[in-house]
Design an enzyme around this catalytic site. Structure first.
Site, mmCIF file in Angstrom:
data_model
loop_
_atom_site.group_PDB
_atom_site.id
_atom_site.type_symbol
_atom_site.label_atom_id
_atom_site.label_comp_id
_atom_site.label_asym_id
_atom_site.label_seq_id
_atom_site.Cartn_x
_atom_site.Cartn_y
_atom_site.Cartn_z
ATOM 1 N N LYS A 70 28.314 -6.425 6.130
ATOM 2 C CA LYS A 70 27.460 -5.546 5.314
ATOM 3 C C LYS A 70 28.117 -4.187 5.053
ATOM 4 O O LYS A 70 28.106 -3.689 3.935
ATOM 5 C CB LYS A 70 26.101 -5.303 6.007
ATOM 6 C CG LYS A 70 25.283 -6.558 6.239
ATOM 7 C CD LYS A 70 23.900 -6.230 6.783
ATOM 8 C CE LYS A 70 23.885 -5.592 8.150
ATOM 9 N NZ LYS A 70 24.349 -6.459 9.256
ATOM 10 N N ARG A 94 15.025 -4.041 9.247
ATOM 11 C CA ARG A 94 15.342 -5.040 10.275
ATOM 12 C C ARG A 94 14.087 -5.652 10.892
ATOM 13 O O ARG A 94 14.197 -6.495 11.775
ATOM 14 C CB ARG A 94 16.138 -4.361 11.393
ATOM 15 C CG ARG A 94 17.648 -4.594 11.330
ATOM 16 C CD ARG A 94 18.232 -3.806 12.471
ATOM 17 N NE ARG A 94 19.517 -4.203 12.945
ATOM 18 C CZ ARG A 94 20.662 -3.625 12.574
ATOM 19 N NH1 ARG A 94 20.682 -2.692 11.651
ATOM 20 N NH2 ARG A 94 21.790 -3.989 13.136
ATOM 21 N N ARG A 115 36.326 -6.229 16.074
ATOM 22 C CA ARG A 115 35.978 -4.888 15.591
ATOM 23 C C ARG A 115 35.862 -3.917 16.766
ATOM 24 O O ARG A 115 36.253 -2.757 16.661
ATOM 25 C CB ARG A 115 34.658 -4.951 14.813
ATOM 26 C CG ARG A 115 34.238 -3.621 14.218
ATOM 27 C CD ARG A 115 33.069 -3.756 13.279
ATOM 28 N NE ARG A 115 31.782 -3.809 13.981
ATOM 29 C CZ ARG A 115 30.605 -3.982 13.381
ATOM 30 N NH1 ARG A 115 30.541 -4.156 12.085
ATOM 31 N NH2 ARG A 115 29.490 -4.008 14.078
ATOM 32 N N ARG A 155 33.058 0.988 19.405
ATOM 33 C CA ARG A 155 31.602 0.835 19.556
ATOM 34 C C ARG A 155 31.289 0.031 20.811
ATOM 35 O O ARG A 155 31.736 -1.103 20.954
ATOM 36 C CB ARG A 155 31.028 0.112 18.329
ATOM 37 C CG ARG A 155 30.710 1.026 17.186
ATOM 38 C CD ARG A 155 30.164 0.272 16.011
ATOM 39 N NE ARG A 155 28.914 -0.453 16.300
ATOM 40 C CZ ARG A 155 28.169 -1.016 15.361
ATOM 41 N NH1 ARG A 155 28.538 -0.942 14.093
ATOM 42 N NH2 ARG A 155 27.064 -1.646 15.675
ATOM 43 N N ARG A 193 22.232 -8.975 20.447
ATOM 44 C CA ARG A 193 21.995 -8.477 19.081
ATOM 45 C C ARG A 193 21.715 -9.635 18.128
ATOM 46 O O ARG A 193 20.862 -9.533 17.246
ATOM 47 C CB ARG A 193 23.203 -7.659 18.599
ATOM 48 C CG ARG A 193 23.255 -6.277 19.250
ATOM 49 C CD ARG A 193 24.634 -5.680 19.185
ATOM 50 N NE ARG A 193 25.070 -5.332 17.845
ATOM 51 C CZ ARG A 193 26.356 -5.176 17.518
ATOM 52 N NH1 ARG A 193 27.307 -5.352 18.427
ATOM 53 N NH2 ARG A 193 26.680 -4.838 16.300
HETATM 54 P P1 AMP Z 1 24.356 -1.586 12.971
HETATM 55 O O1 AMP Z 1 25.400 -0.546 12.810
HETATM 56 O O2 AMP Z 1 23.574 -1.822 11.705
HETATM 57 O O3 AMP Z 1 24.886 -2.857 13.564
HETATM 58 O O4 AMP Z 1 23.297 -1.018 14.009
HETATM 59 C C1 AMP Z 1 23.667 -0.703 15.336
HETATM 60 C C2 AMP Z 1 22.436 -0.564 16.202
HETATM 61 O O5 AMP Z 1 21.612 0.505 15.692
HETATM 62 C C3 AMP Z 1 21.509 -1.761 16.231
HETATM 63 O O6 AMP Z 1 21.915 -2.736 17.182
HETATM 64 C C4 AMP Z 1 20.190 -1.107 16.603
HETATM 65 O O7 AMP Z 1 20.168 -0.768 17.977
HETATM 66 C C5 AMP Z 1 20.241 0.193 15.817
HETATM 67 N N1 AMP Z 1 19.667 0.039 14.461
HETATM 68 C C6 AMP Z 1 20.347 0.143 13.284
HETATM 69 N N2 AMP Z 1 19.524 -0.061 12.243
HETATM 70 C C7 AMP Z 1 18.295 -0.294 12.763
HETATM 71 C C8 AMP Z 1 17.030 -0.601 12.201
HETATM 72 N N3 AMP Z 1 16.856 -0.705 10.869
HETATM 73 N N4 AMP Z 1 15.984 -0.774 13.043
HETATM 74 C C9 AMP Z 1 16.133 -0.668 14.378
HETATM 75 N N5 AMP Z 1 17.303 -0.409 14.984
HETATM 76 C C10 AMP Z 1 18.388 -0.217 14.191
#
Ligand code: AMP
Length: 193
Positions: free
Chosen positions: A14, A89, A128, A134, A146
């Site tokens: 994404k 999400r 990654r 991260r 996740r």
């Molecule tokens: P991402 O970078 O999109 O993979 O997000 C990393 C982490 O941020 C996720 O595993 C969640 O802990 C948190 N996170 C990101 N976006 C959301 C969302 N829309 N709702 C809830 N938690 C989020």
């Protein structure tokens, strides 16, 4: 305005594809993950609260991410449109997004969903994690958590957009540029409507 939800499990590409779409279409990328990591870097109270949940692979509360998205919509009223990356999400987030857009006489045009099998996701995320630093990409158990959270809480969001006739499945395995071409074809159609 053209508003697109770019959907898919962690590691489905994404972020990579959003950046390319931003460049091509002049849309603004709204990644709640990036916004949250920004809060952590700045050491804000919100970031501090979010960090432990993120490190454990759990979602942060709906109201936190909805508030962040609202702030970004308010700050960019003249945008050509937004690519929502990693948001919504949960179904509650999807409903809140529809309300926020409706208040602005806007709506989501399409959900473009990148389809990638679980085994490929784990390989990609571990790779990654070596570069990104991260924490949530470096531990296979957290990655699996996740993906489980995605399957239980996030997949229903696809049904929400299917119900609105906006869901489009995109093959997410292949060359980055091939996948980008598939996404662009869908966006070009959406722009004509
Ligand atoms: P991402 O970078 O999109 O993979 O997000 C990393 C982490 O941020 C996720 O595993 C969640 O802990 C948190 N996170 C990101 N976006 C959301 C969302 N829309 N709702 C809830 N938690 C989020």
């Amino acid at each position: 305005m053209l508003n697109i939800v770019l959907f898919g499990p962690p590691g489905s590409g994404k972020g990579t594809q959003s950046q390319k779409l931003v460049e091509k279409y002049g849309l603004i990328q709204l990644s709640t993950g990036d916004l949250l990591r920004g809060e952590i870097e700045e050491g804000t109270a919100l970031g501090l609260k979010a960090k432990s949940l993120m490190d454990a692979g759990q979602l942060v509360p709906d109201e936190v991410v909805i508030g962040m998205i609202k702030g970004k919509l308010d700050a960019n009223p003249q945008s050509k449109g937004f690519i929502f990356d990693g948001f919504p999400r949960t179904v509650a987030q999807a409903e809140a997004l529809d309300n926020l857009l409706e208040e602005r006489n806007e709506s989501i045009a399409k959900m473009l969903a990148l389809e990638v099998p679980n085994t490929e996701l784990i390989t990609r995320l571990l790779l990654r994690g070596k570069d990104s630093g991260r924490a949530d990409d470096q531990n296979e158990d957290v990655i699996k958590d996740r993906i489980n959270v995605y399957n239980s809480k996030t997949l229903p969001v696809a049904n929400y957009y299917k119900g609105q006739g906006k869901y489009v499945s995109i093959e997410g395995v292949g060359e980055i540029d091939e996948i980008f071409t598939l996404l662009c074809a869908q966006i070009d159609v959406a722009m004509m409507n």
